[in-house]
Design a protein around this motif. Structure first.
Motif, short mmCIF file in Angstrom:
data_model
loop_
_atom_site.label_atom_id
_atom_site.label_comp_id
_atom_site.label_asym_id
_atom_site.label_seq_id
_atom_site.Cartn_x
_atom_site.Cartn_y
_atom_site.Cartn_z
N ALA A 189 -11.52 -9.12 -2.21
CA ALA A 189 -10.10 -8.57 -2.66
C ALA A 189 -9.72 -7.62 -1.56
CB ALA A 189 -10.21 -7.90 -3.96
N ILE A 190 -10.63 -6.94 -1.26
CA ILE A 190 -10.06 -5.67 -0.19
C ILE A 190 -9.68 -6.50 1.00
CG2 ILE A 190 -11.33 -3.87 1.24
CD1 ILE A 190 -12.81 -3.17 -1.23
N GLY A 191 -10.54 -7.40 1.55
CA GLY A 191 -10.17 -8.23 2.78
C GLY A 191 -8.72 -8.85 2.68
N ARG A 192 -8.37 -9.40 1.30
CA ARG A 192 -7.01 -9.78 1.29
C ARG A 192 -5.96 -8.80 1.18
NH1 ARG A 192 -10.26 -13.02 -2.35
NH2 ARG A 192 -9.77 -11.61 -4.13
N ASN A 193 -6.25 -7.61 0.69
CA ASN A 193 -5.21 -6.49 0.79
C ASN A 193 -5.13 -6.27 2.07
OD1 ASN A 193 -4.92 -6.61 -2.05
ND2 ASN A 193 -6.21 -4.70 -2.33
N LEU A 194 -6.10 -6.06 3.03
CA LEU A 194 -5.79 -5.63 4.36
C LEU A 194 -4.78 -6.64 5.11
CD1 LEU A 194 -9.37 -4.30 5.39
CD2 LEU A 194 -7.22 -3.03 5.46
N ASN A 195 -5.38 -7.98 4.91
CA ASN A 195 -4.20 -8.97 5.51
C ASN A 195 -2.74 -8.71 5.04
OD1 ASN A 195 -6.21 -10.18 6.92
ND2 ASN A 195 -6.80 -11.62 5.30
N GLN A 196 -2.66 -8.53 3.67
CA GLN A 196 -1.38 -8.10 3.21
C GLN A 196 -0.53 -7.05 4.08
OE1 GLN A 196 -1.88 -7.71 -1.02
NE2 GLN A 196 -2.03 -9.95 -1.18
N VAL A 197 -1.37 -5.83 4.12
CA VAL A 197 -0.88 -4.62 4.76
C VAL A 197 -0.50 -4.96 5.98
CG1 VAL A 197 -1.68 -2.47 5.67
CG2 VAL A 197 -2.53 -3.06 3.34
N ALA A 198 -1.47 -5.74 6.77
CA ALA A 198 -1.16 -6.10 8.34
C ALA A 198 0.19 -7.04 8.54
CB ALA A 198 -2.26 -6.85 8.78
N ARG A 199 0.48 -7.87 7.27
CA ARG A 199 1.52 -8.87 7.35
C ARG A 199 2.69 -7.74 7.21
NH1 ARG A 199 0.87 -11.93 3.25
NH2 ARG A 199 -1.00 -12.68 4.13
N ALA A 200 2.50 -6.88 6.21
CA ALA A 200 3.77 -5.97 5.95
C ALA A 200 4.13 -5.21 6.92
CB ALA A 200 3.42 -5.10 4.64
N LEU A 201 3.14 -4.52 7.70
CA LEU A 201 3.25 -3.68 9.13
C LEU A 201 4.05 -4.30 10.04
CD1 LEU A 201 0.08 -1.55 9.04
CD2 LEU A 201 2.27 -0.98 8.62
N ASN A 202 3.54 -5.77 10.37
CA ASN A 202 4.35 -6.59 10.95
C ASN A 202 5.71 -7.08 10.85
OD1 ASN A 202 2.08 -6.51 12.95
ND2 ASN A 202 1.26 -8.22 11.91
N ILE A 203 6.19 -7.12 9.56
CA ILE A 203 7.51 -7.65 9.32
C ILE A 203 8.24 -6.18 8.80
CG2 ILE A 203 8.58 -8.28 7.20
CD1 ILE A 203 6.28 -10.29 6.75
N GLU A 204 7.75 -5.19 8.23
CA GLU A 204 8.56 -4.18 7.73
C GLU A 204 8.45 -2.84 8.96
OE1 GLU A 204 10.80 -3.99 5.36
OE2 GLU A 204 10.43 -5.86 4.70
N PHE A 205 9.10 -2.75 10.08
CA PHE A 205 9.05 -1.96 10.80
C PHE A 205 9.40 -0.52 10.37
CE2 PHE A 205 9.31 -5.48 13.75
CZ PHE A 205 7.98 -5.49 14.12
N ARG A 206 10.53 -0.53 9.51
CA ARG A 206 11.20 0.86 9.00
C ARG A 206 10.44 1.24 7.86
NH1 ARG A 206 15.68 -2.85 9.09
NH2 ARG A 206 16.79 -2.64 10.81
N GLU A 207 9.59 0.52 7.05
CA GLU A 207 8.91 0.84 6.06
C GLU A 207 7.34 1.27 6.24
OE1 GLU A 207 9.88 1.63 2.69
OE2 GLU A 207 11.94 1.46 3.22
N GLY A 208 7.02 0.98 7.64
CA GLY A 208 5.82 0.99 7.94
C GLY A 208 4.83 2.14 7.63
N ASP A 209 5.28 3.21 8.09
CA ASP A 209 4.60 4.46 7.74
C ASP A 209 4.18 4.73 6.23
OD1 ASP A 209 4.48 4.99 10.52
OD2 ASP A 209 6.20 6.37 10.47
#
Length: 170
Positions: free
Chosen positions: A116-136
């Motif tokens: 589950a932690i690994g899946r969450n990390l993948n979601q975080v990485a995907r979100a960081l790649n998509i949401e540049f403004r909300e990234g921080d």
């Protein structure tokens, strides 16, 4: 000798195999023991009779110590005094954990948490790649959440292994 067969789901078969391994018995040997227990049969033949006998150690104990050993074996989830004694000896010889069925289940749950932690990390990485403004904001919250879950997981595994290794020093 007669053969009995049954169909199991994949999960049932996996659980059965792990139960037998944790009990230090083959699947057929465990099934025979259960049938004997339920039916009240006194037959002592086992699957091991077909194989050469392994080395044997005899230990003599005072009645009080024998009862205490019996109680410990049951408390710790072993099906017999012999399997408990074998676990004690193996833990002493190899200085490695000898896990009960309950401990194997706890480690299995631990592995699910890591997944589950690994899946969450993948979601975080995907979100960081998509949401540049909300990234921080996303990065900080997600990483704090994951760090907390990893620490909980680490503590659970450490406690389990520590308990197992210290079991024999009591």
């Amino acid at each position: 000798m007669k053969v009995t067969r049954t169909r199991l789901t994949e999960d049932e078969k996996k659980a059965w195999r792990q139960f037998c391994q944790a009990s230090h018995a083959s699947e057929s040997e465990m099934l025979k023991m259960m049938i004997r227990k339920v039916s009240g049969s006194v037959s002592h033949t086992s699957a091991r009779n077909a194989e050469p006998k392994s080395e044997k150690v005899t230990v003599r104990l005072a009645p009080g110590d024998f009862k205490k050993m019996d109680g410990r074996a049951q408390e710790e989830g072993y099906l017999s005094r012999t399997s408990w004694t074998t676990a004690v000896v193996l833990a002493a010889l190899y200085r490695e954990p000898v896990l009960t069925n309950e401990e194997v289940n706890a480690l299995r749950q631990s592995c699910r948490e890591l997944g589950a932690i690994g899946r969450n990390l993948n979601q975080v990485a995907r979100a960081l790649n998509i949401e540049f403004r909300e990234g921080d904001r996303i990065k900080r919250e997600a990483i704090e959440d994951l760090a907390e879950r990893i620490e909980e997981h680490r503590a659970l595994v450490f406690e389990l292994l520590n308990k197992n290794m210290n079991r024999w020093r009591q």
